[in-house]
Design a protein around this motif. Structure first.
Motif, PDB file in Angstrom:
ATOM      1  N   ASN A 179       0.828  -1.209  -0.188  1.00  0.00           N
ATOM      2  CA  ASN A 179       0.282  -0.134  -0.461  1.00  0.00           C
ATOM      3  C   ASN A 179       0.655   1.377   0.078  1.00  0.00           C
ATOM      4  O   ASN A 179       1.318   1.891  -0.919  1.00  0.00           O
ATOM      5  N   GLY A 180       1.340   2.425   1.251  1.00  0.00           N
ATOM      6  CA  GLY A 180       0.891   3.524   1.440  1.00  0.00           C
ATOM      7  C   GLY A 180       3.024   3.383   0.869  1.00  0.00           C
ATOM      8  O   GLY A 180       4.106   1.900   1.058  1.00  0.00           O
ATOM      9  N   ILE A 181       3.482   4.236   0.166  1.00  0.00           N
ATOM     10  CA  ILE A 181       4.876   4.540   0.114  1.00  0.00           C
ATOM     11  C   ILE A 181       5.940   6.181   0.323  1.00  0.00           C
ATOM     12  O   ILE A 181       5.268   6.618  -0.344  1.00  0.00           O
ATOM     13  N   GLY A 222      -1.921   5.542   3.636  1.00  0.00           N
ATOM     14  CA  GLY A 222      -1.816   6.639   2.587  1.00  0.00           C
ATOM     15  C   GLY A 222      -0.271   7.004   4.158  1.00  0.00           C
ATOM     16  O   GLY A 222       0.167   6.618   5.409  1.00  0.00           O
ATOM     17  N   LEU A 223       1.054   7.254   3.672  1.00  0.00           N
ATOM     18  CA  LEU A 223       2.493   7.324   4.481  1.00  0.00           C
ATOM     19  C   LEU A 223       2.252   8.772   3.649  1.00  0.00           C
ATOM     20  O   LEU A 223       2.200   9.571   2.936  1.00  0.00           O
ATOM     21  N   LEU A 224       3.176   9.698   4.877  1.00  0.00           N
ATOM     22  CA  LEU A 224       4.183  11.138   4.499  1.00  0.00           C
ATOM     23  C   LEU A 224       5.126  10.865   5.488  1.00  0.00           C
ATOM     24  O   LEU A 224       5.461  10.515   6.593  1.00  0.00           O
ATOM     25  N   LEU A 225       6.533  11.260   4.789  1.00  0.00           N
ATOM     26  CA  LEU A 225       7.603  11.190   5.497  1.00  0.00           C
ATOM     27  C   LEU A 225       8.193  13.109   5.220  1.00  0.00           C
ATOM     28  O   LEU A 225       8.098  13.778   3.969  1.00  0.00           O
ATOM     29  N   LEU A 230       7.684  10.129  10.414  1.00  0.00           N
ATOM     30  CA  LEU A 230       6.477   9.264   9.084  1.00  0.00           C
ATOM     31  C   LEU A 230       4.871   8.882  10.081  1.00  0.00           C
ATOM     32  O   LEU A 230       4.687   8.963  11.317  1.00  0.00           O
ATOM     33  N   TYR A 231       4.421   9.619   9.154  1.00  0.00           N
ATOM     34  CA  TYR A 231       2.624   9.635   9.157  1.00  0.00           C
ATOM     35  C   TYR A 231       2.114   8.443   8.426  1.00  0.00           C
ATOM     36  O   TYR A 231       2.171   8.515   7.164  1.00  0.00           O
ATOM     37  N   GLY A 232       1.555   8.575   9.379  1.00  0.00           N
ATOM     38  CA  GLY A 232       0.311   6.780   8.587  1.00  0.00           C
ATOM     39  C   GLY A 232      -0.611   6.939   8.564  1.00  0.00           C
ATOM     40  O   GLY A 232      -1.031   7.111   9.898  1.00  0.00           O
ATOM     41  N   THR A 275      -8.397   6.951   3.748  1.00  0.00           N
ATOM     42  CA  THR A 275      -7.497   6.694   3.277  1.00  0.00           C
ATOM     43  C   THR A 275      -6.469   7.381   3.589  1.00  0.00           C
ATOM     44  O   THR A 275      -4.913   6.489   3.903  1.00  0.00           O
ATOM     45  N   THR A 276      -5.548   8.354   2.847  1.00  0.00           N
ATOM     46  CA  THR A 276      -4.675   8.590   2.721  1.00  0.00           C
ATOM     47  C   THR A 276      -4.408  10.221   2.882  1.00  0.00           C
ATOM     48  O   THR A 276      -5.241  11.006   3.262  1.00  0.00           O
ATOM     49  N   ILE A 277      -2.818  11.274   3.329  1.00  0.00           N
ATOM     50  CA  ILE A 277      -2.736  11.939   4.036  1.00  0.00           C
ATOM     51  C   ILE A 277      -1.827  13.309   2.766  1.00  0.00           C
ATOM     52  O   ILE A 277      -1.492  12.273   2.135  1.00  0.00           O
TER      53      ILE A 277
END
Length: 309
Positions: A179-181, A222-225, A230-232, A275-277
């Motif tokens: 999923n998230g990357i 969703g991931l955010l770096l 690291l946010y997920g 789902t994502t950010i």
């Protein structure tokens, strides 16, 4: 796209370092992606100037707006170019818009004016292109259907063909639902919601290893770096058989081999199914997909994440 996780998460009590203060602007807390039936928004990208793009898992449309205005409008119509489904979305340094086409198995790339730049099909039956990360010379795409990490070159104006950069056999355990990357230089962090693991991928060596996560898990959608933060977007049991969603924050070590979950946002309910950010200045925004709502209904929205920066 979202896979539900059924195990509980225990958070560490350490307090996260504060983000630098940013100037406040008058921006809405809620954005209407669409008032039409069946849109089911999924992916989001926000530019530094505040332009927001949101994809539709239900129709393949892409919507566009500005974080200073409450309403988004259609940008890429549903179904055009064979884009009947759309999941992850990101922009590169040229302003080109990369869209993961979920079970169409297709990566779509558009010019900022909406004209098609490239259409690349993953050459594997059952491919489901979910999320993506764009670097200076390539785009990496997670495939939830086949457990493959795809790569296409983006050097110059041309977008290359999708190449399997990691196959299921290249992971310590065959992925169940990639999923998230996110990508940081030569390293990618890839979430597998099937095995509930976060992987560190050495991109030049094409080698995956497990990130040791303490205080919770980062098997996120969703991931955010941002630096070592690291946010997920995760889901978890909230009691009485219910499932809730939240954004978890983890602190990574310098080599991206360990992560410590230290904070969680205010939760959202299953019927909202975020789902994502994406980052918008000092705020985090997330997409309310309603993918797990038995009766999804408009308006479909994006809102500010509460309780976490």
């Amino acid at each position: 796209m979202r896979k539900l996780i059924a195990a509980a998460v225990v958070l560490a009590s350490t307090v996260a370092p504060s983000l630098p203060a940013m100037a406040a602007t008058a921006r809405p807390d809620t954005y209407v992606v669409s008032r039409a039936e069946g849109v089911l928004p999924e992916g989001i990208a926000v530019t530094p100037a505040g332009t927001m793009y949101v994809t539709s898992a239900g129709t393949g449309a892409v919507y566009r707006g500005n974080t200073r205005s409450t309403e988004l409008t259609p940008f890429l119509p549903p179904g055009t170019d064979g884009r009947t489904r759309a999941a992850g979305i990101h922009l590169d340094g040229r302003g080109r818009i990369f869209v993961a086409g979920w079970d169409t198995g297709t990566l779509f790339v558009y010019h900022p004016d909406g004209s098609l730049v490239a259409k690349r099909v993953a050459p594997l039956a059952g491919a489901a292109l979910n999320d993506l990360a764009v670097t200076d010379d390539a785009v990496y795409v997670t495939d939830s259907g086949t457990g493959t990490l795809w790569r296409a070159t983006t050097t110059g104006p041309r977008v290359g063909e999708l190449t399997p950069w990691l196959t299921p056999a290249d992971f310590p355990q065959a992925p169940g639902f990639l999923n998230g990357i996110v990508v940081d230089g030569r390293v990618a962090l890839v979430a597998d919601q099937g095995t509930e693991r976060l992987y560190r991928v050495d991109l030049p060596r094409r080698k995956a290893s497990v990130v040791e996560v303490a205080g919770g898990r980062m098997a996120a959608d969703g991931l955010l770096l941002e630096g070592n933060r690291l946010y997920g977007v995760v889901n978890f049991p909230s009691g009485a058989g219910e499932v809730a969603f939240a954004v978890d924050l983890a602190i990574l070590d310098a080599d991206r081999r360990t992560a410590r979950v230290i904070r969680r946002s205010a939760p959202a309910s299953l019927d909202r199914s975020p789902t994502t950010i994406a980052r918008d200045g000092s705020r985090l925004l997330w997409v309310h997909s309603q993918l797990n709502n038995p009766s999804p209904a408009p308006p479909f929205t994006v809102t500010v994440v509460r309780g976490l920066r």
